[in-house]
Design an enzyme around this catalytic site. Structure first.
Site, PDB file in Angstrom:
ATOM      1  N   SER A  22       0.908  69.594  18.102  1.00  0.00           N
ATOM      2  CA  SER A  22      -0.065  68.515  17.917  1.00  0.00           C
ATOM      3  C   SER A  22      -1.008  68.781  16.752  1.00  0.00           C
ATOM      4  O   SER A  22      -1.910  67.981  16.507  1.00  0.00           O
ATOM      5  CB  SER A  22      -0.861  68.307  19.208  1.00  0.00           C
ATOM      6  OG  SER A  22      -1.487  69.517  19.598  1.00  0.00           O
ATOM      7  N   THR A 155     -17.304  22.548  19.869  1.00  0.00           N
ATOM      8  CA  THR A 155     -16.609  22.981  21.087  1.00  0.00           C
ATOM      9  C   THR A 155     -15.203  22.411  20.947  1.00  0.00           C
ATOM     10  O   THR A 155     -15.033  21.334  20.350  1.00  0.00           O
ATOM     11  CB  THR A 155     -17.268  22.442  22.376  1.00  0.00           C
ATOM     12  OG1 THR A 155     -17.258  21.023  22.325  1.00  0.00           O
ATOM     13  CG2 THR A 155     -18.710  22.941  22.528  1.00  0.00           C
ATOM     14  N   HIS A 156     -14.229  23.131  21.429  1.00  0.00           N
ATOM     15  CA  HIS A 156     -12.815  22.737  21.249  1.00  0.00           C
ATOM     16  C   HIS A 156     -12.479  22.591  19.764  1.00  0.00           C
ATOM     17  O   HIS A 156     -11.586  21.845  19.405  1.00  0.00           O
ATOM     18  CB  HIS A 156     -12.504  21.432  21.979  1.00  0.00           C
ATOM     19  CG  HIS A 156     -12.989  21.398  23.398  1.00  0.00           C
ATOM     20  ND1 HIS A 156     -12.212  21.788  24.470  1.00  0.00           N
ATOM     21  CD2 HIS A 156     -14.201  21.068  23.926  1.00  0.00           C
ATOM     22  CE1 HIS A 156     -12.910  21.672  25.586  1.00  0.00           C
ATOM     23  NE2 HIS A 156     -14.126  21.247  25.278  1.00  0.00           N
ATOM     24  N   SER A 277      -3.776  35.584  -5.108  1.00  0.00           N
ATOM     25  CA  SER A 277      -2.356  35.463  -4.803  1.00  0.00           C
ATOM     26  C   SER A 277      -1.561  35.868  -6.033  1.00  0.00           C
ATOM     27  O   SER A 277      -1.961  35.603  -7.156  1.00  0.00           O
ATOM     28  CB  SER A 277      -2.056  34.012  -4.424  1.00  0.00           C
ATOM     29  OG  SER A 277      -0.687  33.724  -4.652  1.00  0.00           O
ATOM     30  N   LYS A 283      -5.786  30.630  -6.014  1.00  0.00           N
ATOM     31  CA  LYS A 283      -6.188  31.050  -4.671  1.00  0.00           C
ATOM     32  C   LYS A 283      -7.191  32.184  -4.622  1.00  0.00           C
ATOM     33  O   LYS A 283      -7.200  33.086  -5.443  1.00  0.00           O
ATOM     34  CB  LYS A 283      -4.951  31.452  -3.869  1.00  0.00           C
ATOM     35  CG  LYS A 283      -4.100  30.241  -3.555  1.00  0.00           C
ATOM     36  CD  LYS A 283      -3.276  30.452  -2.334  1.00  0.00           C
ATOM     37  CE  LYS A 283      -4.137  30.459  -1.083  1.00  0.00           C
ATOM     38  NZ  LYS A 283      -3.324  30.727   0.086  1.00  0.00           N
ATOM     39  N   GLU A 290      -9.477  38.570   7.350  1.00  0.00           N
ATOM     40  CA  GLU A 290      -8.170  38.549   8.016  1.00  0.00           C
ATOM     41  C   GLU A 290      -7.806  39.936   8.548  1.00  0.00           C
ATOM     42  O   GLU A 290      -7.249  40.080   9.630  1.00  0.00           O
ATOM     43  CB  GLU A 290      -7.097  38.045   7.054  1.00  0.00           C
ATOM     44  CG  GLU A 290      -7.241  36.568   6.757  1.00  0.00           C
ATOM     45  CD  GLU A 290      -6.320  36.119   5.635  1.00  0.00           C
ATOM     46  OE1 GLU A 290      -5.377  35.380   5.919  1.00  0.00           O
ATOM     47  OE2 GLU A 290      -6.544  36.519   4.475  1.00  0.00           O
TER      48      GLU A 290
HETATM   49  N1  ARG Z   1      -2.542  70.350  22.395  1.00  0.00           N
HETATM   50  C1  ARG Z   1      -2.848  70.266  23.784  1.00  0.00           C
HETATM   51  C2  ARG Z   1      -3.459  68.898  24.111  1.00  0.00           C
HETATM   52  O1  ARG Z   1      -3.893  68.256  23.239  1.00  0.00           O
HETATM   53  C3  ARG Z   1      -3.833  71.336  24.163  1.00  0.00           C
HETATM   54  C4  ARG Z   1      -3.793  71.691  25.600  1.00  0.00           C
HETATM   55  C5  ARG Z   1      -2.548  72.409  25.895  1.00  0.00           C
HETATM   56  N2  ARG Z   1      -2.534  72.840  27.251  1.00  0.00           N
HETATM   57  C6  ARG Z   1      -1.412  73.271  27.832  1.00  0.00           C
HETATM   58  N3  ARG Z   1      -1.501  73.625  29.074  1.00  0.00           N
HETATM   59  N4  ARG Z   1      -0.292  73.306  27.187  1.00  0.00           N
HETATM   60  O2  ARG Z   1      -3.470  68.466  25.219  1.00  0.00           O
END
Ligand code: ARG
Length: 458
Positions: A22, A155-156, A277, A283, A290
């Protein structure tokens, strides 16, 4: 360096590692991870695990790493550690040697990540609160500039009654004020400290959890370790506040897009927040608004993602929870952009006063006033409604406004109408009659502007 491995015979599969890691996402939590680690080092020092010298060396190394990351937030991204916790720990061990291996005593990544993320979400809430304040200020300023501009209210999406443009701006300031309150309320439940909860059952070290919480600016420690390591409703709640806010911004953007169309022509957006555009040279497109409208789906998507991720998870921590960061980080970043761009749109917005007035004059928006005029003559409202309906139909057939119908015409439809009817049909007359708290009367709006400003500054 992996934080585990002793129990394993083989190294992780490459694809699995890519799936499991992660770091590319949680590198955003590097500063929080270091702050949490410093607080933890102090806590286990107080509990007798580290001596004063060890604490000083760990703290110095962590502080140095902190300033490196402050200067270069993308620093961890070049490495292939599993997550930000592993990255910080590896860097610490590289800096201070075996002593670095003591920091994780009594701590789990489960209470660690929950703490880091609460610190992160808290900072994001504070940043959004400041941005919301700027956006509210821009709306109040716009109201101030347009407190004499009469326009049609709808309204509407049908012309309904004349209002002050300022009244429209203040409606959105009310919505954003509630959004700010929702963020402030969510913050109370974000601001508790999981450290000391361990992996799920509580740490075995006698750390002072009150003190850890205090060191990190939390209101206090969490009360249940199973809950603390697996609770993510603080994320859901924050995303709910963000979604509500995004929905309001989307409605505001939609109003402005309509008002800026040639069909309405009531506002013009500044060149600096519009695009052209590639094909049609004439334009000028309201892209800023948006996109504000468009981002709402993405922000709400984050809320749906988190709700579905947590639903059905058995206690306590499960790796599913790693999916919490990307939606929150992205949603908060997008909301931040929306709020900041909105301020530029509003501060540079041109409101076309005479065109606004035309929209109020042209849509039979004074029909309610005419009905009220008849009521004042003792005619029951239902009957007055019917008479005015006939007058409007008559006016439409002659392509005229009500006030342009001749007296004979009006009198012919209902003999109780007298010459003073024209007074009641004037635009300003309708506004003046709405001097009620929360209404669009000029004085009511002026006090609403002053009140909103003083709440903003409070
Ligand atoms: N990268 C993990 C998370 O975001 C950290 C916690 C990991 N814990 C574990 N028991 N593997 O959740």
């Amino acid at each position: 360096m992996a934080l585990w491995g002793g129990r394993f015979e083989t190294k992780p599969d490459e694809l699995f590692k890519l799936f499991n890691d992660s770091l590319p996402v949680d590198a955003a939590l590097a500063l929080q991870d270091i702050d949490g680690s410093i607080a933890w080092a102090k806590a286990i020092h107080r509990a007798g695990v580290l001596n004063a010298d060890e604490l000083a060396r760990l703290t110095a190394a962590l502080t140095k790493l902190r300033s490196e990351i402050s200067d270069r937030p993308t620093l961890p991204l070049k490495d292939s550690d599993e997550d930000i916790h592993s990255w910080v720990e590896r860097r610490l061990i590289e800096a201070v040697g075996d002593l670095g291996k003591k920091l994780h005593t009594g701590r789990s990544r489960n209470d660690q990540v929950a703490t880091d993320f609460r610190l992160y979400v808290r900072a994001e809430i504070d940043a959004r609160s400041a941005e919301l304040k700027d956006a509210r200020r821009a709306l109040i300023d716009l109201a101030d500039r347009t407190k004499t501009v009469v326009t049609s209210g709808y309204t509407h999406l049908q012309r309904a009654q004349p209002i002050l443009f300022a009244h429209w701006a203040l409606a959105y300031q009310e919505m954003l004020e509630r959004d700010a309150a929702r963020f402030a309320d969510a913050r109370k439940r974000v601001n508790v400290c999981p450290l000391g909860s361990g992996a799920l059952a509580g740490t075995t070290y006698q750390v002072n959890r009150e003190q850890i919480a205090k060191d990190l600016g939390f209101d206090g420690p969490t009360r249940n370790s199973l809950d603390a390591t697996s609770d993510r409703d603080f994320v859901i709640e924050t995303l709910a506040a963000a979604s509500n806010c995004a929905i309001h911004l989307s409605r505001l953007a939609e109003d402005l897009i309509l008002f800026a169309s040639q069909e309405f022509g009531v506002v013009e957006m500044h060149d600096s927040v519009s695009s052209g555009s590639s094909l049609m040279p004439q334009k000028k497109n309201p892209d800023a608004c948006e996109l504000i409208r468009g981002k709402c789906g993405r922000i709400f998507g984050a809320l749906a993602t988190m709700s579905m991720t947590v639903k059905g998870l058995p206690l306590a921590y499960n790796k599913d929870l790693q999916e919490d960061k990307e939606p929150l980080i992205d949603a908060m970043r997008q909301l931040s952009m929306c709020l900041r761009v909105l301020v530029r749109v509003l501060d540079t917005l041109k409101v076309r006063e005479s065109r606004a007035r035309e929209t109020a004059l042209d849509g039979y928006a004074n029909a309610t006033e005419l009905a009220d005029y008849l009521v004042a003559k003792g005619i029951p409202f239902r009957e007055a409604h019917d008479v005015v309906g006939k007058l409007v139909r008559h006016a439409i057939s002659k392509s005229k406004r009500l006030e342009d119908l001749g007296f004979e015409d009006m009198h012919g439809i209902d003999a109780r109408i007298d010459a003073r009817v024209y007074e009641s049909l004037k635009l300003e007359a309708g506004l003046m009659r709405r001097e009620i708290a929360g209404g669009t009367g000029p004085n009511a709006v002026a006090s609403a502007i002053a009140a909103a400003r003083s709440r903003l500054d409070a």
